[in-house]
Scaffold this motif. Sequence first.
Motif, mmCIF file in Angstrom:
data_model
loop_
_atom_site.group_PDB
_atom_site.id
_atom_site.type_symbol
_atom_site.label_atom_id
_atom_site.label_comp_id
_atom_site.label_asym_id
_atom_site.label_seq_id
_atom_site.Cartn_x
_atom_site.Cartn_y
_atom_site.Cartn_z
ATOM 1 N N ASP A 128 66.419 15.986 11.731
ATOM 2 C CA ASP A 128 66.914 14.539 11.483
ATOM 3 C C ASP A 128 68.115 14.293 12.713
ATOM 4 N N VAL A 129 68.947 15.183 12.701
ATOM 5 C CA VAL A 129 70.079 14.887 13.717
ATOM 6 C C VAL A 129 69.447 14.943 14.914
ATOM 7 N N ILE A 130 68.800 15.942 15.255
ATOM 8 C CA ILE A 130 68.194 16.102 16.621
ATOM 9 C C ILE A 130 67.417 14.859 17.164
ATOM 10 N N ASP A 131 66.829 14.044 16.167
ATOM 11 C CA ASP A 131 65.848 13.245 16.177
ATOM 12 C C ASP A 131 66.522 11.902 16.113
ATOM 13 N N ASP A 132 67.775 11.834 15.720
ATOM 14 C CA ASP A 132 68.440 10.432 15.258
ATOM 15 C C ASP A 132 67.593 9.872 14.552
ATOM 16 N N ARG A 148 67.379 6.824 3.286
ATOM 17 C CA ARG A 148 68.062 7.103 4.668
ATOM 18 C C ARG A 148 68.374 8.420 4.540
ATOM 19 N N THR A 149 68.385 9.226 5.893
ATOM 20 C CA THR A 149 68.853 10.411 6.069
ATOM 21 C C THR A 149 70.175 10.517 5.871
ATOM 22 N N LEU A 150 70.639 11.933 6.037
ATOM 23 C CA LEU A 150 72.014 12.504 5.698
ATOM 24 C C LEU A 150 72.834 11.964 6.892
ATOM 25 N N ASN A 151 72.115 12.125 8.034
ATOM 26 C CA ASN A 151 73.088 11.750 9.430
ATOM 27 C C ASN A 151 73.153 10.159 9.366
ATOM 28 N N GLN A 152 72.260 9.362 8.943
ATOM 29 C CA GLN A 152 72.638 7.948 8.667
ATOM 30 C C GLN A 152 73.840 7.526 7.966
ATOM 31 N N ILE A 153 74.011 8.286 6.675
ATOM 32 C CA ILE A 153 75.028 8.116 5.834
ATOM 33 C C ILE A 153 76.367 8.680 5.997
ATOM 34 N N TRP A 154 76.128 10.084 6.280
ATOM 35 C CA TRP A 154 77.386 10.725 6.347
ATOM 36 C C TRP A 154 77.829 11.048 7.871
ATOM 37 N N GLY A 155 76.948 10.730 8.643
ATOM 38 C CA GLY A 155 77.264 10.823 10.202
ATOM 39 C C GLY A 155 76.594 12.425 10.591
ATOM 40 N N GLU A 156 76.384 12.565 11.772
ATOM 41 C CA GLU A 156 75.706 13.670 12.484
ATOM 42 C C GLU A 156 76.651 14.978 12.286
ATOM 43 N N PHE A 189 63.004 24.331 20.289
ATOM 44 C CA PHE A 189 63.321 24.340 22.045
ATOM 45 C C PHE A 189 61.741 24.204 22.414
ATOM 46 N N LEU A 190 60.717 24.652 22.030
ATOM 47 C CA LEU A 190 59.533 24.319 22.571
ATOM 48 C C LEU A 190 59.363 22.789 22.551
ATOM 49 N N GLN A 191 59.641 22.230 21.350
ATOM 50 C CA GLN A 191 59.358 20.638 21.277
ATOM 51 C C GLN A 191 60.459 20.005 22.275
ATOM 52 N N LEU A 192 61.500 20.319 22.868
ATOM 53 C CA LEU A 192 62.324 19.866 23.799
ATOM 54 C C LEU A 192 61.495 19.913 25.164
ATOM 55 N N GLY A 193 60.766 20.858 25.323
ATOM 56 C CA GLY A 193 60.271 21.132 26.728
ATOM 57 C C GLY A 193 58.684 20.337 26.820
ATOM 58 N N SER A 194 58.121 20.307 28.008
ATOM 59 C CA SER A 194 56.765 19.820 28.081
ATOM 60 C C SER A 194 55.899 20.685 29.286
ATOM 61 N N ASP A 246 56.679 10.068 16.374
ATOM 62 C CA ASP A 246 56.432 11.024 17.576
ATOM 63 C C ASP A 246 56.730 10.486 19.106
ATOM 64 N N LEU A 247 55.839 9.548 19.102
ATOM 65 C CA LEU A 247 55.746 8.831 20.493
ATOM 66 C C LEU A 247 57.110 8.368 21.003
ATOM 67 N N LYS A 248 57.871 7.961 19.833
ATOM 68 C CA LYS A 248 59.136 7.285 20.414
ATOM 69 C C LYS A 248 60.247 8.495 20.503
ATOM 70 N N LEU A 249 59.850 9.589 19.988
ATOM 71 C CA LEU A 249 60.742 10.890 20.401
ATOM 72 C C LEU A 249 60.188 11.636 21.740
ATOM 73 N N GLY A 250 59.304 11.038 22.140
ATOM 74 C CA GLY A 250 58.628 11.228 23.517
ATOM 75 C C GLY A 250 57.546 12.731 23.464
ATOM 76 N N LEU A 251 57.207 12.714 22.076
ATOM 77 C CA LEU A 251 56.160 14.086 21.826
ATOM 78 C C LEU A 251 54.831 13.756 21.960
ATOM 79 N N ALA A 252 54.233 14.504 22.509
ATOM 80 C CA ALA A 252 52.456 14.436 22.731
ATOM 81 C C ALA A 252 52.013 15.314 21.618
ATOM 82 N N THR A 253 51.349 14.680 20.533
ATOM 83 C CA THR A 253 50.938 15.590 19.474
ATOM 84 C C THR A 253 49.184 15.508 19.863
ATOM 85 N N GLY A 254 48.662 16.195 18.756
ATOM 86 C CA GLY A 254 47.124 16.311 18.754
ATOM 87 C C GLY A 254 46.427 15.143 19.295
#
Length: 366
Positions: free
Chosen positions: A132-136, A144-152, A194-199, A277-285
Amino acid sequence: MCHITQRSSTFSFPKIRSIFWRFHHTSATHWCSCSKTISDEKYQDPFQLGKKDLKNLYEDIKKELLVSAAELKEMCDYYFDGKGKAFRPMIVVLMARACNIHHNNSKEVQASQRSVAIIAEMIHTASLVHDDVIDDANSRRGKRTLNQIWGERKAVLAGDFILSAASVALARIGNTTIISVLTQVIEDLVRGEFLQLGSKENENERFAHYLEKTFKKTASLIANSCKAVSILGCPDPKVHEIAYQYGKNVGIAFQLIDDVLDFTSCADHLGKPTAADLKLGLATGPVLFACRQFPEMNAMIMRRFSKPGDVERARKYVLQSDGVQQTTYLAQRYCHAATREIRKLRPSPEREALVHLTEMVLTRDK
């Protein structure tokens, strides 16, 4: 990927078929249709059957997270609120019982096996906090996620703390083989991120990349947790492999359906935003399959849907294509493989519950 082995079937697209052969290192076999998985046997409800062993699960997790810092305790309690389905722990305790019955007809779950279920849920939750932190991300499980309430920064530290507590619980089991099996999960989670960060530019490599990422980020935890409880309950390496293969195939299928739901489920029902996933730039199945019918999506995939309108156009292409259906079909294949593996164990209510679970994975809507 020498530890990811499975018999794979022929596939409708020649290029994808070759990817599956290379990825799983085995020859093809014939698969039956999805409807054949449903037999006339009386299925056991996995959640009802695992309920006894999961009683006080979240209370026990909170005991592992005993901490004096009020804010850190509040953050941990926020996620371990007992409202989740405890999907992973439930698979683990059912596998433990199935393996124990197979080995010596023991009807009880060992304390160390239940500890593995607790540790699996803790590792999973820590990974969600970090993701959730990585993906904001703004929401998770309908809140709400932890990062939204307490910060990253504090969210990262909370994830680290949960992971460290899981490691302490793991060391307490006192079995070096189990420690080795479950620490592999943590390594896979990092490598998967790390794989998800690449393409990949090459279309064939892209699908193999996606499947490898899916295994490491989602299926490894289930596969290795199942393997761990089988080791604790039975000395037979064949049983360990059955447990691992079942967990791996169910885990991959689970994520494939998750990727489908990102396009077909409404945000309120899913508990997180759709097309995330699209908003994160990810191409899933679904995207990778749709790309075969709409080659213009290749450029969007390479720029990770970063141009204005890319996300909306890509979602439209996916829904106009058979991407959702093909991804669901692929999930069915993995569930068939899981069923075939678990049926190698001696019959038991827990074994049948694990068979039934594969159907539940395919039909879930959130």
